[in-house]
Design a protein around this motif. Structure first.
Motif, mmCIF file in Angstrom:
data_model
loop_
_atom_site.group_PDB
_atom_site.id
_atom_site.type_symbol
_atom_site.label_atom_id
_atom_site.label_comp_id
_atom_site.label_asym_id
_atom_site.label_seq_id
_atom_site.Cartn_x
_atom_site.Cartn_y
_atom_site.Cartn_z
ATOM 1 N N MET A 156 84.389 58.124 -8.514
ATOM 2 C CA MET A 156 85.347 59.190 -8.396
ATOM 3 C C MET A 156 84.690 60.482 -7.914
ATOM 4 N N ASP A 157 83.526 60.774 -8.446
ATOM 5 C CA ASP A 157 82.806 61.980 -8.035
ATOM 6 C C ASP A 157 82.421 61.916 -6.557
ATOM 7 N N ASN A 158 82.049 60.709 -6.109
ATOM 8 C CA ASN A 158 81.701 60.545 -4.697
ATOM 9 C C ASN A 158 82.912 60.774 -3.793
ATOM 10 N N GLU A 159 84.062 60.329 -4.238
ATOM 11 C CA GLU A 159 85.293 60.523 -3.462
ATOM 12 C C GLU A 159 85.616 62.010 -3.349
ATOM 13 N N ILE A 160 85.498 62.716 -4.455
ATOM 14 C CA ILE A 160 85.768 64.159 -4.446
ATOM 15 C C ILE A 160 84.743 64.872 -3.571
ATOM 16 N N LYS A 161 83.502 64.426 -3.685
ATOM 17 C CA LYS A 161 82.446 65.010 -2.880
ATOM 18 C C LYS A 161 82.722 64.779 -1.392
ATOM 19 N N ASP A 162 83.137 63.567 -1.019
ATOM 20 C CA ASP A 162 83.458 63.252 0.378
ATOM 21 C C ASP A 162 84.639 64.096 0.873
ATOM 22 N N ILE A 163 85.641 64.238 0.026
ATOM 23 C CA ILE A 163 86.813 65.042 0.399
ATOM 24 C C ILE A 163 86.405 66.499 0.606
ATOM 25 N N LEU A 164 85.588 67.036 -0.279
ATOM 26 C CA LEU A 164 85.133 68.413 -0.144
ATOM 27 C C LEU A 164 84.295 68.604 1.124
ATOM 28 N N ILE A 165 83.455 67.634 1.435
ATOM 29 C CA ILE A 165 82.642 67.706 2.662
ATOM 30 C C ILE A 165 83.549 67.714 3.889
ATOM 31 N N LYS A 166 84.548 66.848 3.899
ATOM 32 C CA LYS A 166 85.484 66.801 5.029
ATOM 33 C C LYS A 166 86.256 68.116 5.144
ATOM 34 N N LEU A 167 86.652 68.682 4.009
ATOM 35 C CA LEU A 167 87.367 69.960 4.033
ATOM 36 C C LEU A 167 86.479 71.074 4.592
ATOM 37 N N LEU A 168 85.219 71.094 4.182
ATOM 38 C CA LEU A 168 84.287 72.108 4.679
ATOM 39 C C LEU A 168 84.025 71.934 6.176
#
Length: 106
Positions: A1-13
């Motif tokens: 789950m943390d990796n998914e959030i991290k990936d989403i945040l990276i894509k947003l940035l």
């Protein structure tokens, strides 16, 4: 789950970074267009001034030409009156100028 959030945040940035780059490019283009519009406006002003000056010179030239034609017509009329004894014998003259046609009867 943390990796998914991290990936989403990276894509947003990454997306935010692209948007910021696009905004910078748009601002640069706006500055270039503003400069070009100012140049075009100055050129139009110069053209309008030249056109006005040309019109004034043209009007002045036509007035001078018309006055010369009037003087020549008067001189011609005087010459014809001195040549012809009877007013009925005088020919009808049509004098063409740039702006109008004149019919002179002497």
């Amino acid at each position: 789950m943390d990796n998914e959030i991290k990936d989403i945040l990276i894509k947003l940035l990454e997306g935010q970074s692209r948007v910021e780059n696009d905004i910078t490019d748009i601002k640069t283009q706006i500055k270039k267009n503003t400069i070009e519009l100012e140049t075009i406006g100055k050129n139009i002003t110069i053209i309008a001034e030249v056109q006005t000056s040309h019109k004034e010179q043209n009007d002045f030239s036509f007035k001078n030409t018309d006055s010369l034609i009037d003087e020549k017509t008067d001189l011609l009329g005087t010459a014809l009156k001195s040549v012809y004894q009877k007013p009925g014998d005088l020919p009808k003259l049509v004098i063409l100028s740039f702006r109008r046609e004149r019919t002179c009867r002497f």
